[in-house]
Write a protein that holds these residues in place. Sequence first.
Motif: not given
Ligand SMILES: Cc1cc2nc3c(=O)[nH]c(=O)nc-3n(C[C@H](O)[C@H](O)[C@H](O)COP(=O)(O)O)c2cc1C
Length: 312
Positions: A36, A194, A9, A134, A196, A219-220, A65, A11
């Motif tokens: 969330y 989860n 997720p 999470k 990077d 995510g990213r 969430q 946001q």
């Molecule tokens: C802009 C942004 C918004 C995020 N919003 C949420 C969220 O709403 N709920 C959540 O559990 N994590 C949120 N995260 C965290 C991501 O779900 C994830 O844990 C984090 O980016 C690391 O994973 P990645 O390296 O694969 O991106 C957010 C991260 C970013 C950068």
Amino acid sequence: MEAKIYMAPLQGFTDYVYRAAYAKVFNTVDAYFVPYISLKNNVIPNKYVREILPENNEQSRVVPQILAKDAAEFESLENVLAEHNYSELNLNLGCPYPMVTNRGKGSGLLPFPDEIDKILEHFYTQPKGELSVKLRAGYKTADEIKDVINVLNQFPLKEVILHARVAGQLYSGEIDENAFAYATQNLKHKLVYNGDIFSMEDFIAKQNKFPGIDTWMLGRGILMNPLLPHEIKGIQVSPQERFDWLNTFHQTMLKSYLEVMDNEGNALNKMKQFWIYFSWCFPNQRKLLKHIKKVKSLNKYGEIVKSAFYEI
Ligand SMILES: Cc1cc2nc3c(=O)[nH]c(=O)nc-3n(C[C@H](O)[C@H](O)[C@H](O)COP(=O)(O)O)c2cc1C
């Protein structure tokens, strides 16, 4: 064994428009976690309601969430989700932003395992479905995870997703692999990795470090390369398919935002947000993103995107 992939997720990025477009065009992730929802002055703001409406979430596994400071807040949100027939929920113990943590929510709960215990105790007295968590490794230090794991182990959670950073790191700096390894050894629930994974090389490195893990939340990495889950799952994609799918994906996003936003300007702003990560699919990422950010009309936007796809 094929790796399972969850969409993280984010946001403002993985909203229902994004999730639906992704599912329509690529359809390679095994679950979509919704950013969330939380209460503001005891009500759920409309922007969150839109995200959880069943008609906006037709994928086969969608997990909303909850961000809540205590059992009472959790219950209000849980009831709304139950009304919409969700059978699987996720508790956010990871959000690092002071506006959230100062109110005792997200990773702000990690130093207070008793509070986490109360929320879970309350949920499991009359569970309305399955629950996963999470979390980060800690708010201040990664040591906090030890007491939190002791609490999580008391309840029949569906699974636990760990982004092994502390709150102060936000989304950069080293992932604490020792904290993740600690969880692999001490958590009695299924553990999801989860953090990077931006390339196949990143995935292989993490898989070699944590061979017991079979589910990965991205995510990213997905936002920057929507075809990364294909690579990880070993699904071959030809250059022509890549071009066609990215093109259709972009068109689907634009069409949806033009439909759901009040006006063209707002739709364009949403697309600019989308390009923050999507631009990584193209050569000259920085230059392209700069041009897109400056654009003021839909016509000009269309021209820039068209020429970007020529260069792909
Ligand atoms: C802009 C942004 C918004 C995020 N919003 C949420 C969220 O709403 N709920 C959540 O559990 N994590 C949120 N995260 C965290 C991501 O779900 C994830 O844990 C984090 O980016 C690391 O994973 P990645 O390296 O694969 O991106 C957010 C991260 C970013 C950068």
